[in-house]
Design an enzyme around this catalytic site. Structure first.
Site, PDB file in Angstrom:
ATOM      1  CB  ALA A  61      -0.900   0.012   1.242  1.00 48.86           C
ATOM      2  CE1 TYR A 126      -2.855   4.562   3.698  1.00 46.89           C
ATOM      3  CE2 TYR A 126      -4.163   5.123   5.630  1.00 46.89           C
ATOM      4  CZ  TYR A 126      -3.423   4.200   4.924  1.00 46.89           C
ATOM      5  OH  TYR A 126      -3.234   2.933   5.423  1.00 46.89           O
TER       6      TYR A 126
HETATM    7  N1  LIG Z   1       0.871   1.460   8.799  1.00 50.23           N
HETATM    8  C1  LIG Z   1      -0.271   1.666   9.433  1.00 50.23           C
HETATM    9  O1  LIG Z   1      -0.326   2.311  10.498  1.00 50.23           O
HETATM   10  C2  LIG Z   1      -1.563   1.101   8.911  1.00 50.23           C
HETATM   11  C3  LIG Z   1      -2.756   1.395   9.589  1.00 50.23           C
HETATM   12  C4  LIG Z   1      -3.954   0.862   9.095  1.00 50.23           C
HETATM   13  C5  LIG Z   1      -3.950   0.045   7.970  1.00 50.23           C
HETATM   14  N2  LIG Z   1      -2.770  -0.194   7.329  1.00 50.23           N
HETATM   15  C6  LIG Z   1      -2.823  -1.017   6.114  1.00 50.23           C
HETATM   16  O2  LIG Z   1      -2.156  -2.241   6.383  1.00 50.23           O
HETATM   17  C7  LIG Z   1      -1.518  -2.714   5.192  1.00 50.23           C
HETATM   18  C8  LIG Z   1      -0.051  -2.991   5.466  1.00 50.23           C
HETATM   19  O3  LIG Z   1       0.568  -1.752   5.873  1.00 50.23           O
HETATM   20  P1  LIG Z   1       2.083  -1.697   6.339  1.00 50.23           P
HETATM   21  O4  LIG Z   1       2.147  -0.744   7.482  1.00 50.23           O
HETATM   22  O5  LIG Z   1       2.620  -3.075   6.466  1.00 50.23           O
HETATM   23  O6  LIG Z   1       2.728  -0.971   5.059  1.00 50.23           O
HETATM   24  P2  LIG Z   1       4.268  -0.576   4.829  1.00 50.23           P
HETATM   25  O7  LIG Z   1       5.118  -1.070   5.932  1.00 50.23           O
HETATM   26  O8  LIG Z   1       4.278   0.862   4.471  1.00 50.23           O
HETATM   27  O9  LIG Z   1       4.629  -1.440   3.541  1.00 50.23           O
HETATM   28  C9  LIG Z   1       4.049  -1.158   2.309  1.00 50.23           C
HETATM   29  C10 LIG Z   1       4.588  -2.129   1.289  1.00 50.23           C
HETATM   30  O10 LIG Z   1       3.994  -1.762   0.035  1.00 50.23           O
HETATM   31  C11 LIG Z   1       5.012  -1.777  -0.940  1.00 50.23           C
HETATM   32  N3  LIG Z   1       4.711  -0.866  -2.021  1.00 50.23           N
HETATM   33  C12 LIG Z   1       4.419   0.449  -1.957  1.00 50.23           C
HETATM   34  N4  LIG Z   1       4.283   0.964  -3.181  1.00 50.23           N
HETATM   35  C13 LIG Z   1       4.484  -0.066  -4.046  1.00 50.23           C
HETATM   36  C14 LIG Z   1       4.492  -0.180  -5.454  1.00 50.23           C
HETATM   37  N5  LIG Z   1       4.288   0.870  -6.253  1.00 50.23           N
HETATM   38  N6  LIG Z   1       4.722  -1.394  -6.017  1.00 50.23           N
HETATM   39  C15 LIG Z   1       4.966  -2.469  -5.230  1.00 50.23           C
HETATM   40  N7  LIG Z   1       4.985  -2.430  -3.895  1.00 50.23           N
HETATM   41  C16 LIG Z   1       4.754  -1.230  -3.310  1.00 50.23           C
HETATM   42  C17 LIG Z   1       6.265  -1.326  -0.206  1.00 50.23           C
HETATM   43  O11 LIG Z   1       7.360  -1.711  -0.964  1.00 50.23           O
HETATM   44  P3  LIG Z   1       8.859  -1.286  -0.584  1.00 50.23           P
HETATM   45  O12 LIG Z   1       9.238  -2.262   0.504  1.00 50.23           O
HETATM   46  O13 LIG Z   1       9.611  -1.461  -1.848  1.00 50.23           O
HETATM   47  O14 LIG Z   1       8.779   0.155  -0.118  1.00 50.23           O
HETATM   48  C18 LIG Z   1       6.115  -2.067   1.107  1.00 50.23           C
HETATM   49  O15 LIG Z   1       6.638  -3.358   0.992  1.00 50.23           O
HETATM   50  C19 LIG Z   1      -1.772  -1.634   4.131  1.00 50.23           C
HETATM   51  O16 LIG Z   1      -2.889  -1.982   3.364  1.00 50.23           O
HETATM   52  C20 LIG Z   1      -2.088  -0.400   4.937  1.00 50.23           C
HETATM   53  O17 LIG Z   1      -2.894   0.519   4.228  1.00 50.23           O
HETATM   54  C21 LIG Z   1      -1.574   0.290   7.780  1.00 50.23           C
END
Ligand SMILES: NC(=O)c1ccc[n+]([C@@H]2O[C@H](COP(=O)([O-])OP(=O)(O)OC[C@H]3O[C@@H](n4cnc5c(N)ncnc54)[C@H](OP(=O)(O)O)[C@@H]3O)[C@@H](O)[C@H]2O)c1
Length: 319
Positions: A61, A126
């Protein structure tokens, strides 16, 4: 037969944990951003058609909440268009999709935990793009599990826990927002719960029929609630008796002692950010618990477990 699983976002907080867990369920293929760029729909179609998975787990994401305000096109491409394309391709293959969404689809005006059916009304770019991604998946009619989670942290990546640990070694005083309420959730708990749920579904039969029976949106967060201020206090309290022999903790603090003596509560207004955040975004897990028997511990227990977790799994370090 073990399903073939395509995982996106294996370098992320949730994705890196899934990368460890999902091989227990099936044959895992986990391309990185260079091999599968979610900004490019043609790349998505090409990769999915080549791999032909029975299940797609989309942990990728655009999660930079503030940057999204001035980078809407890219946030929309990754959070809304890419899930739509993944879901369309899954549908063509008779596959299913697991996807993650966020508490930020809500406006925060409620004073009791949000249920899945509560009307969404995101107040940030977002949140809007994540909601559009959810809706796009539903519209394709593909069997899906959409897990809305919240306030995610991990022992790697960029998150509130690691930021507070760094700041706590640098500053005697921290000023932290106390008028936003949510449920900090450890990425490993999200990945473990996802794996347990998917295991149950996969045991029931083919991806399409088994996932169709449970298809829908589920809240999946730590139990309980807190504020950023109280979360920061809990982090520093836990840090004060955590050993530097724990590798991720030593990295987060650069091996330095804690310097923070005072944590001052402030309002969100006193800490302006590009994106507005909901004042209250606690999610009720009352749907996922009876449906799958999966109960996530309360946020404080999760945080304590995180602090004693040894390190980044060796498998990831080897990649
Ligand atoms: N973080 C939060 O607080 C939070 C809260 C609520 C819900 N969520 C949801 O939970 C889920 C997981 O979040 P997370 O915190 O684990 O996210 P994260 O740590 O930010 O990781 C996002 C991943 O998406 C990949 N990505 C981003 N752009 C991309 C692209 N263009 N092509 C391919 N890959 C891409 C990144 O790749 P790279 O490793 O190459 O950067 C990374 O591996 C998401 O759906 C998010 O919206 C997150």
């Amino acid at each position: 037969m073990k399903p073939k699983i395509l995982l996106t976002g294996k370098g992320g907080q949730v994705g890196s944990e899934l990368h460890c867990f999902l091989p227990t369920l099936g044959d895992l293929v986990a391309p990185d951003r260079r091999e599968l760029d979610l900004l490019d729909p043609d790349s998505i179609r090409r990769v999915v058609r080549n791999i032909r998975p029975q299940l797609i787990v989309n942990a990728a994401a655009y999660t930079a909440v503030d940057a999204a305000e001035s980078d809407e096109a890219n946030a929309r491409a990754v959070n809304a268009i890419a899930p739509a394309v993944l879901a369309e391709e899954a549908k063509k293959l008779d596959a299913a999709i697991v996807h993650y969404s966020t508490d930020y689809v809500f406006d925060g005006a409620k004073a009791a935990p949000y249920e899945e059916m509560d009307p969404a009304n995101p107040i940030s770019v977002y949140g809007k793009t994540k909601l559009a991604g959810e809706q796009a998946i539903r519209n394709t009619g593909v069997p899906h599990l959409i897990f809305r989670t919240a306030w995610v942290y991990a022992t790697r990546g960029r998150n509130f826990l690691l930021t507070i640990l760094r700041l706590a070694t640098e500053k005697e005083e921290l000023r932290i927002v106390r008028d936003q309420i949510g449920a900090p959730t450890w990425s490993l708990e999200i990945a473990a719960a996802t794996t347990k749920i998917v295991a149950q579904v996969v045991e029931r039969g083919s991806a399409t029929s088994a996932f169709s029976e449970v298809s829908g949106t589920y809240h999946l967060t730590a139990a309980g609630e807190t504020t950023w201020y109280d979360f920061a206090r809990a982090i520093i309290e836990e840090a004060s008796h955590t050993s530097q022999s724990i590798p991720w903790f030593a990295a987060a603090t650069s091996g330095r002692p804690l310097a923070t003596r005072h944590i001052i509560p402030i309002t969100a207004q006193e800490y302006p950010t590009a994106a507005a955040r909901p004042a209250y975004s606690v999610l009720s897990n009352s749907r996922v618990v009876p449906k799958f028997g999966v109960v996530l511990p309360d946020w404080r227990t999760q945080m304590q477990r995180c602090f004693v977790s040894e390190s980044i799994p060796a498998k990831l370090l080897a990649d």
